[in-house]
Enzyme design. Sequence first.
Site, PDB file in Angstrom:
ATOM      1  N   THR A   1       0.870  -1.191   0.000  1.00 15.72           N
ATOM      2  CA  THR A   1       0.000   0.000   0.000  1.00 15.72           C
ATOM      3  C   THR A   1       0.901   1.233   0.000  1.00 15.72           C
ATOM      4  O   THR A   1       1.369   1.639  -1.052  1.00 15.72           O
ATOM      5  CB  THR A   1      -0.973   0.010   1.197  1.00 15.72           C
ATOM      6  OG1 THR A   1      -0.241  -0.149   2.410  1.00 15.72           O
ATOM      7  CG2 THR A   1      -2.003  -1.088   1.060  1.00 15.72           C
TER       8      THR A   1
ATOM      9  N   LYS B   1       4.089  -6.793   4.104  1.00 15.54           N
ATOM     10  CA  LYS B   1       3.791  -5.408   3.740  1.00 15.54           C
ATOM     11  C   LYS B   1       3.437  -4.654   5.016  1.00 15.54           C
ATOM     12  O   LYS B   1       2.960  -5.251   5.992  1.00 15.54           O
ATOM     13  CB  LYS B   1       2.651  -5.304   2.741  1.00 15.54           C
ATOM     14  CG  LYS B   1       1.279  -5.708   3.202  1.00 15.54           C
ATOM     15  CD  LYS B   1       0.424  -4.684   3.936  1.00 15.54           C
ATOM     16  CE  LYS B   1       0.475  -3.311   3.359  1.00 15.54           C
ATOM     17  NZ  LYS B   1      -0.333  -2.392   4.242  1.00 15.54           N
TER      18      LYS B   1
ATOM     19  N   THR C   1       0.917  -3.811  12.373  1.00 14.25           N
ATOM     20  CA  THR C   1      -0.062  -3.648  11.305  1.00 14.25           C
ATOM     21  C   THR C   1       0.519  -4.055   9.988  1.00 14.25           C
ATOM     22  O   THR C   1       1.280  -3.338   9.384  1.00 14.25           O
ATOM     23  CB  THR C   1      -0.463  -2.186  11.181  1.00 14.25           C
ATOM     24  OG1 THR C   1      -0.905  -1.781  12.437  1.00 14.25           O
ATOM     25  CG2 THR C   1      -1.523  -2.010  10.148  1.00 14.25           C
TER      26      THR C   1
ATOM     27  N   GLU D   1       6.469   4.900   7.374  1.00 20.69           N
ATOM     28  CA  GLU D   1       6.019   6.074   6.622  1.00 20.69           C
ATOM     29  C   GLU D   1       6.863   7.301   6.964  1.00 20.69           C
ATOM     30  O   GLU D   1       6.917   7.728   8.118  1.00 20.69           O
ATOM     31  CB  GLU D   1       4.535   6.317   6.893  1.00 20.69           C
ATOM     32  CG  GLU D   1       3.674   5.277   6.160  1.00 20.69           C
ATOM     33  CD  GLU D   1       2.206   5.323   6.524  1.00 20.69           C
ATOM     34  OE1 GLU D   1       1.416   4.727   5.793  1.00 20.69           O
ATOM     35  OE2 GLU D   1       1.856   5.947   7.535  1.00 20.69           O
TER      36      GLU D   1
ATOM     37  N   ASN E   1       0.012  10.771   5.596  1.00 17.98           N
ATOM     38  CA  ASN E   1      -1.229  10.414   6.277  1.00 17.98           C
ATOM     39  C   ASN E   1      -2.310  11.483   6.328  1.00 17.98           C
ATOM     40  O   ASN E   1      -3.445  11.205   6.698  1.00 17.98           O
ATOM     41  CB  ASN E   1      -0.921   9.933   7.695  1.00 17.98           C
ATOM     42  CG  ASN E   1      -0.379   8.514   7.646  1.00 17.98           C
ATOM     43  OD1 ASN E   1      -1.069   7.611   7.199  1.00 17.98           O
ATOM     44  ND2 ASN E   1       0.859   8.342   8.061  1.00 17.98           N
TER      45      ASN E   1
ATOM     46  N   THR F   1      -7.998  10.739   0.304  1.00 16.51           N
ATOM     47  CA  THR F   1      -8.579  11.649  -0.697  1.00 16.51           C
ATOM     48  C   THR F   1      -7.658  11.849  -1.890  1.00 16.51           C
ATOM     49  O   THR F   1      -6.574  11.301  -1.939  1.00 16.51           O
ATOM     50  CB  THR F   1      -8.903  13.002  -0.044  1.00 16.51           C
ATOM     51  OG1 THR F   1      -7.808  13.380   0.783  1.00 16.51           O
ATOM     52  CG2 THR F   1     -10.129  12.874   0.802  1.00 16.51           C
TER      53      THR F   1
END
Lengths: 395, 395
Positions: free
Chosen positions: B145, B171, B182, B268, B390, B395
Amino acid sequence: MIFKVKGYRSAALHCGVKRNPLKKDLALIYSEIPAIASGVFTKNNVKAAPVLLSMKNIKKGLINAIVVNSGNANACTGKQGMKDALSMAEKAAFMTASNKNEVIVCSTGVIGIKMPIDKILDGIETLSYFLREDGLFGAAEAIMTTDTAKKIACLNFKTGGKDCSIFGMTKGSGMIHPNMATMLCFILTDVSISKKMLDRAFKELNELTFNSITVDGDTSTNDTAVILANGMAGNKPITAYGKDYKIFYNTLEKVMLSLAKKIVKDGEGATKFIEVRVLNAKTQKEALKCAKSIAGSSLFKTAIYGGDPNWGRILSAVGNSGVTFKEEKVDISFDKMPIVKKGVEIKFNEKKAHNILMQKEVLVIVNLNYGKESASAYTCDLTEGYIKINAHYRT
Amino acid sequence: MIFKVKGYRSAALHCGVKRNPLKKDLALIYSEIPAIASGVFTKNNVKAAPVLLSMKNIKKGLINAIVVNSGNANACTGKQGMKDALSMAEKAAFMTASNKNEVIVCSTGVIGIKMPIDKILDGIETLSYFLREDGLFGAAEAIMTTDTAKKIACLNFKTGGKDCSIFGMTKGSGMIHPNMATMLCFILTDVSISKKMLDRAFKELNELTFNSITVDGDTSTNDTAVILANGMAGNKPITAYGKDYKIFYNTLEKVMLSLAKKIVKDGEGATKFIEVRVLNAKTQKEALKCAKSIAGSSLFKTAIYGGDPNWGRILSAVGNSGVTFKEEKVDISFDKMPIVKKGVEIKFNEKKAHNILMQKEVLVIVNLNYGKESASAYTCDLTEGYIKINAHYRT
């Protein structure tokens, strides 16, 4: 505006702990007579020397003076740290003719650096000559670290036919997380109240205000919130539950909630204030736990920053909170706009939702539809500003 | 390089869940014979439909196929979500001639959005025609992702005179926090081993690898790690502790630790990999708890980002961890450079410390000097990049 509470005097100056000579870094607060006192302190097992000293001194219930510096937390400073905290208390006591055990000492700022104690002791001496009834505003400035604004709240009320005041000042914008929030807070009131009733009100309200906020999930080594009540308003002492207690309690709640919200609004790098309101949980404790779990999620906070109606992160945080609920009963709305009904998304206008989230103050309502109890937690968004402030705080 | 494990076939493609047609979003993994399987799943009380289904299917201990999509997590999708997960399992079973209860279904991506199930079912059909022994590389790509790189690890070993392989893909880079991290993870091995011994090894190693990493403190709704062992290496089955188990265990540990570290390195917005090693705690559990508390602190992570030797934040996080220790016994060092001895700062070269912290891989050692047990937690720094990724993910 000038803030005064009967019988309190205060002064503040720059003594040289902070590098910038324009920034105040030391304050002295003094009550003309020893005040009934109550306090709550950090739950971190690493407690700064001034915290350990203040916890000890407040046990007896009377406090006459508060001395506080910013720029150095006097935490993780070993035996020397405790010596320095004691010196501060002794000096403040000597200069204000107080008992050295009736002094609160607080420090806030960088952890792990030895205190420039000589500068502070000289500063306390100077301050003692300038104690003024209208000096509280300066003290609120002297306790700031990464705060961008002074945080004060003041309310007047009548009890037993007498005019009373509650004045509060606080600092904090990073290392903010319940138990208790990373912060210093001093509340001064002239109401006459017993130690027992003051303790009850202060501890209960602390849960609903300072312990309901979070900025970054880090609990500091120096959290201290103290209330002094010197009784100089002359009201009949409040010694039990009743009308007078209720008036005092409600006023104190307003002052404390206002201060708590000011911390969150000034959260490091924050652009928005967020209230997470959880409705209809099984117990009030679970409502608060759930609200705090959402408010503490980095992913939730960054989504709100971006105005992204990413409600999945909210439901995920509910799931992480450990409270009892049923996913298929949960409703979520942003302010008055419903987003989720019974655990699934309903059709909503994305653009409108984005606009609601881009306001300065955002209200997120999570209705668990499980019990009857509700509570709110308060936080701010997580932005690039937080990173900038904290990547080089010390250097 | 081509990765193969005896008896496994795989394929991947873009079926249209992700917007970008160049990005794969669906993979099918198939074992020629049903494999002994073991799994660990998210502790979040909000579990995605595919997680609930996979938890149920793995209980019987045999798995024949894995179907996994990225781009949509099929979480918080109500009854329709469960229907969709079941359809995926049935389709995968039908196309691979498997039992529909012997299928693992995984989804990862945005939470709360209905699955584009028709696209996925069509995709599964196509994939079933292209299953290849060398298809694992593509599958590792299809589960990404916000990951910026494929994460795979593969080791060969000998047991009972037979050549065996362990291949793993994973992942995850956000919503990463223990219990379990996660992420999705699929490990395929051709070793022959009993369900009991596979469970033991996998669950124990999970604690020391995936449950010892954190990126942002958020536990997702979709965490799933599964290992399949189809026995096609032909070794004498491992059914008890002993030399063969030990060889398998040690190899699996290397594969899992390598995958766990890859998640953190791709955290991230991360610019650095950080290992927090806690030495001499009272118990191993406390060592891990303490290491995780430090690794989970936003303030610690931002300080390392800035190369700021702000060790006070480390000691503060130790204090918040709830483990037993004495502040005046704690030593802290950055790699081989001592910073704190017995709870207080020693003289150190700030510039040199900064340079150590500005390396790509940072080792922080906290010696509690309290007991005899040690453990490590793994994390990354917290940067502006995390915020950017994030704030607008959906969107």
